[in-house]
Design an enzyme around this catalytic site. Structure first.
Site, short mmCIF file in Angstrom:
data_model
loop_
_atom_site.label_atom_id
_atom_site.label_comp_id
_atom_site.label_asym_id
_atom_site.label_seq_id
_atom_site.Cartn_x
_atom_site.Cartn_y
_atom_site.Cartn_z
N ASP A 156 -25.01 -17.89 20.92
CA ASP A 156 -25.32 -18.42 19.69
C ASP A 156 -23.74 -18.22 18.97
O ASP A 156 -23.76 -17.60 17.74
CB ASP A 156 -26.23 -17.31 19.09
CG ASP A 156 -26.55 -17.57 17.75
OD1 ASP A 156 -26.51 -18.99 17.16
OD2 ASP A 156 -27.09 -16.71 17.02
N ASN A 395 -22.94 -8.73 27.06
CA ASN A 395 -23.99 -8.77 25.76
C ASN A 395 -25.28 -9.61 26.38
O ASN A 395 -25.41 -10.52 26.88
CB ASN A 395 -23.72 -9.41 24.65
CG ASN A 395 -24.73 -9.72 23.52
OD1 ASN A 395 -25.18 -8.61 23.05
ND2 ASN A 395 -24.83 -10.56 23.21
N GLU A 396 -26.61 -8.89 26.35
CA GLU A 396 -27.76 -9.39 26.56
C GLU A 396 -27.89 -10.01 27.75
O GLU A 396 -28.11 -11.30 28.05
CB GLU A 396 -28.26 -10.25 25.36
CG GLU A 396 -28.30 -9.46 24.13
CD GLU A 396 -29.04 -10.20 23.02
OE1 GLU A 396 -29.23 -11.40 23.15
OE2 GLU A 396 -29.50 -9.74 21.91
N ASN A 454 -30.25 -4.53 21.08
CA ASN A 454 -30.12 -5.68 20.17
C ASN A 454 -31.63 -5.92 19.83
O ASN A 454 -32.49 -6.35 20.75
CB ASN A 454 -29.59 -6.76 20.66
CG ASN A 454 -28.15 -6.66 20.74
OD1 ASN A 454 -27.70 -5.55 20.58
ND2 ASN A 454 -27.43 -7.74 21.54
N TYR A 456 -34.74 -7.72 17.22
CA TYR A 456 -35.02 -8.73 16.09
C TYR A 456 -36.34 -8.66 15.95
O TYR A 456 -37.23 -9.68 15.23
CB TYR A 456 -34.55 -10.10 16.56
CG TYR A 456 -33.07 -10.23 16.35
CD1 TYR A 456 -32.48 -10.29 15.30
CD2 TYR A 456 -32.36 -9.86 17.67
CE1 TYR A 456 -30.97 -10.11 15.11
CE2 TYR A 456 -30.93 -9.90 17.51
CZ TYR A 456 -30.36 -10.02 16.24
OH TYR A 456 -28.97 -9.85 16.12
N TYR A 460 -37.45 -12.84 15.34
CA TYR A 460 -37.98 -13.58 16.28
C TYR A 460 -39.31 -13.18 16.75
O TYR A 460 -40.03 -14.00 17.16
CB TYR A 460 -37.15 -13.70 17.38
CG TYR A 460 -35.73 -14.22 17.16
CD1 TYR A 460 -35.44 -15.21 16.58
CD2 TYR A 460 -34.46 -13.46 17.11
CE1 TYR A 460 -34.29 -16.05 16.32
CE2 TYR A 460 -33.44 -13.76 16.86
CZ TYR A 460 -33.14 -15.32 16.41
OH TYR A 460 -31.84 -15.71 15.98
N GLU A 492 -27.67 -4.45 17.47
CA GLU A 492 -27.62 -5.57 16.77
C GLU A 492 -29.34 -5.45 15.93
O GLU A 492 -30.13 -5.20 16.57
CB GLU A 492 -27.75 -6.99 17.48
CG GLU A 492 -26.46 -7.47 17.58
CD GLU A 492 -26.57 -8.75 18.61
OE1 GLU A 492 -27.57 -9.43 18.24
OE2 GLU A 492 -25.56 -8.88 19.34
N TRP A 537 -26.41 -6.97 12.29
CA TRP A 537 -26.05 -8.54 12.85
C TRP A 537 -26.20 -9.15 11.55
O TRP A 537 -27.45 -9.56 11.26
CB TRP A 537 -26.82 -8.89 13.91
CG TRP A 537 -26.29 -9.95 14.69
CD1 TRP A 537 -26.88 -11.34 14.27
CD2 TRP A 537 -25.13 -10.07 15.41
NE1 TRP A 537 -25.77 -12.33 15.15
CE2 TRP A 537 -25.06 -11.55 15.87
CE3 TRP A 537 -24.45 -9.37 15.77
CZ2 TRP A 537 -24.09 -12.16 16.52
CZ3 TRP A 537 -23.21 -9.87 16.57
CH2 TRP A 537 -23.23 -11.25 16.92
N LYS A 556 -27.19 -14.78 9.19
CA LYS A 556 -27.61 -13.39 9.19
C LYS A 556 -26.71 -12.64 8.65
O LYS A 556 -26.54 -11.37 8.70
CB LYS A 556 -27.81 -12.72 10.67
CG LYS A 556 -29.13 -13.34 11.22
CD LYS A 556 -29.56 -12.79 12.44
CE LYS A 556 -31.04 -13.61 12.97
NZ LYS A 556 -30.61 -14.79 13.57
C1 GCB Z 1 -28.69 -11.96 19.54
C2 GCB Z 1 -27.39 -12.27 20.18
C3 GCB Z 1 -26.23 -12.89 19.12
C4 GCB Z 1 -27.13 -14.06 18.20
C5 GCB Z 1 -28.30 -13.04 17.55
C6 GCB Z 1 -29.30 -13.92 16.57
O1 GCB Z 1 -29.38 -11.21 20.14
O2 GCB Z 1 -26.55 -11.01 20.73
O3 GCB Z 1 -25.18 -13.43 19.65
O4 GCB Z 1 -26.31 -14.53 17.23
O5 GCB Z 1 -29.09 -12.62 18.50
O6 GCB Z 1 -28.96 -14.12 15.46
O7 GCB Z 1 -30.26 -14.52 17.16
#
Ligand code: GCB
Length: 583
Positions: A156, A395-396, A454, A456, A460, A492, A537, A556
């Protein structure tokens, strides 16, 4: 000698430049500034989303006094790979993006006159490259067409193309210091042990001597002149340790001799400090630290991923202004200039290899080898920076949720990557941030010194529901710590917000929602005795491939792309001013 400013430029979507011998020069009226990405500089000729090959050429005058020495060309970084010719002769390949390449060009140039440099840069990626690439067909085959971005990317952030860091010509003596590697061991309260190992270029048998100077230029330690060999150890009594509160740098001067004959000298700013994990704590010089910071990107309007020092200064001022102490170089190693600035400013850095969203189904032994060689170059480049306190090796992984990942392939892969990194550098904790989809069985947790996640929730997953978000975060943190018994770092968390959009109740995309989500996460994270930090993040809005989830930018950021504060910035400033938890 810097070779920046304007270069002649030509895209080569058909890849016929090499057969047409463009390396001996090519016709074009287009110019591009270096350092800088082509995407926004040359958007008007259709390059905003361009993925492919592009040619750069420039003449450089090499002064006569360069002769008699070795002459080098250094490209700070060209993303994601490059080939270089000087006066029509091929001098080498820059295999990876985000890292510098030094080519010896002594036999290809003439001094006292102009020489032609041609660089072909490609921002294409594939299964074996780092980062790994993805094709439109892969989305179709996986039934993930709704996830497809334009340009297709596994990650991303914008796959910017171009020469992103300074290009230089420089000289060294025939026998020269190729590399200096510094290691340290401290004894509390105030003794610093410093080891220096030199790698020498040229065939003469050499020996190294070193001396350490304080800020006033006084010699505080020096090696015994009678010693021979390329390794030296110094003991510094009453040593002023480097820390985020006192980022004190000594100057190390290394001198190379063959017999009694002087060969080369090199100086390096170093900070004496030690990082350790003890139980659930992250220690710097024996004292607990807690990371309050950001995931960032090298991204700015027009210049793209190009190094832009005014922005570095501004970003560090803004980081300090919000009372943060750290950042992660998501998702690739940043310019050396940025790390040197972090050394000076006392900002702690997690430096990351660009193995972003690795899909193990497409990983070959070549990809594993590339990943290891990338880490080796990254560690060699950055190991002397006191600010770099943790390596992140990717990462991830397994963002696609592939079941096969847990049956051994993921474990074997990561075991090898972690062990390899430890064999290069035992002095820093190592980690890989995990994503929700890979879950708590992710093999990276077995090998990480710090459990990085990380998350969200509230964005999400469970959109707009902050109570549930915090409950899920709490559950993950507790369970992780129970299972693996290691410190937890939330690398994150965040929410998009559109500057100027407000609401009195919880509403995604408003500045208030972003602020309240960040506040809720921070309260939760800081309430856990085993947590060692939180990284929001993102520091600033940044460009990313086109997708219906994104309104041009990933929003973000706590700051806008042009670095105006959103509400969250003021909230972070207030929350992070409170040091009670750590005193
Ligand atoms: C994540 C990623 C990051 C993205 C972020 C997002 O988990 O590591 O690269 O930009 O989510 O904003 O979706």
């Amino acid at each position: 000698m810097e070779i920046n400013s304007l270069w002649k430029f030509r895209v080569d979507p058909e890849k016929h430049g090499e057969s047409l011998k463009w390396f001996t020069d090519f016709d074009s009226d287009i110019e591009i500034a270096v350092p800088g990405s082509w995407n926004e500089q040359l958007e008007e000729i259709g390059l905003l989303h361009y993925i492919g090959l592009a040619w750069y050429s420039r003449r450089m005058f090499l002064p006569a006094h360069f002769s008699g020495q070795r002459i080098w060309l250094r490209i700070g970084s060209a993303d994601f790979s490059s080939k270089v010719w000087v006066n029509g002769s091929f001098v080498g390949t820059g295999e990876f993006g985000f890292l510098p390449y030094d080519f010896e060009i002594t036999n290809f140039v003439k001094t006292g006159c102009e020489n032609l440099i041609v660089v072909a840069v490609s921002n294409e990626l594939n299964d074996d490259s780092l980062p790994q690439g993805i094709k439109s067909e892969d989305y179709t085959n996986d039934n993930r067409i709704r996830e497809e971005t334009n340009p297709p990317a596994r990650f991303d952030f914008c796959p910017f193309g171009g020469i992103h860091r300074p290009v230089m010509a420089y000289t060294t003596p025939r026998t020269y210091i190729k590399n200096l590697s510094v290691d340290m061991k401290i004894t509390l309260p105030s003794t610093g042990g410093i080891g220096v190992t030199a790698e020498v270029g040229g065939d003469e048998l050499c020996s190294l001597s070193v001396r350490l100077l304080d800020k006033e230029g006084n010699v505080v330690a020096e090696s015994d002149p009678g010693d021979s060999g390329l390794r030296r150890e110094l003991i510094v009594n009453d040593c002023r340790f480097w820390s985020q509160d006192d980022p004190y740098l000594y100057t190390l001067v290394a001198n190379l001799k063959s017999g009694t004959e002087f060969k080369d000298e090199h100086s390096l700013e170093i900070g004496v400090r030690e990082v350790k994990i003890e139980g659930d704590s992250l220690l710097l010089n024996g004292k607990k630290i807690f990371l309050r910071g950001y995931g960032k990107h090298e991204d700015f309007s027009v210049i793209g991923r190009g190094l832009f020092l005014p922005l570095t200064v501004k970003d560090f001022e803004l980081m300090k202004w919000t009372n943060s102490n750290s950042f992660r170089t998501s998702h690739y190693p940043y310019a050396e200039e940025i790390l040197s600035y972090a050394d000076k400013k006392g900002i702690l850095v997690i430096s990351e290899a660009p193995a972003v969203s690795l899909d193990l189904r497409y990983v070959s032994s070549k990809a594993l080898d590339n990943h290891k060689r990338f880490i080796q170059s990254m560690v060699e480049r950055d190991r002397n920076h006191p600010s770099v306190i943790i390596w992140s090796l990717g990462n991830e992984p397994n963002i696609v949720g592939d079941q096969g990942y847990y049956d051994g392939s993921g474990k074997d892969y990561w075991k090898e990557i972690f062990e390899f990194t430890k064999s290069l550098d035992k002095s820093r904790p190592v980690t890989v941030p995990n994503c929700t989809r890979a879950g708590l069985d992710d093999p990276v947790f077995q090998f990480s010194d710090i459990l990085s996640i990380n998350r969200y929730y509230g964005w999400y997953e469970y959109p707009g529901n902050l109570n549930l978000a915090i409950a899920k975060l709490t559950r993950d943190m507790e369970e992780l710590h129970k299972r693996y018994g290691k410190p937890v770092l939330v690398t994150e968390f965040g929410a998009d917000s559109l500057p100027g959009v407000h609401s009195t109740s919880l509403q995604m995309f408003t500045e208030e929602y972003q602020m309240r989500l960040i506040e809720g996460y921070i309260q939760c994270i800081e309430s856990k005795p085993y947590s060692v930090g939180e990284m929001v993040w993102n520091f600033a809005d940044f460009r990313t491939p086109q997708h219906f989830r994104r309104v041009v930018l990933n929003l973000k950021g706590v700051f806008t792309r042009s670095r105006e504060p959103k509400l969250s910035a003021f909230k972070l400033k207030e929350l992070w001013a409170d040091k009670r938890r750590f005193s």
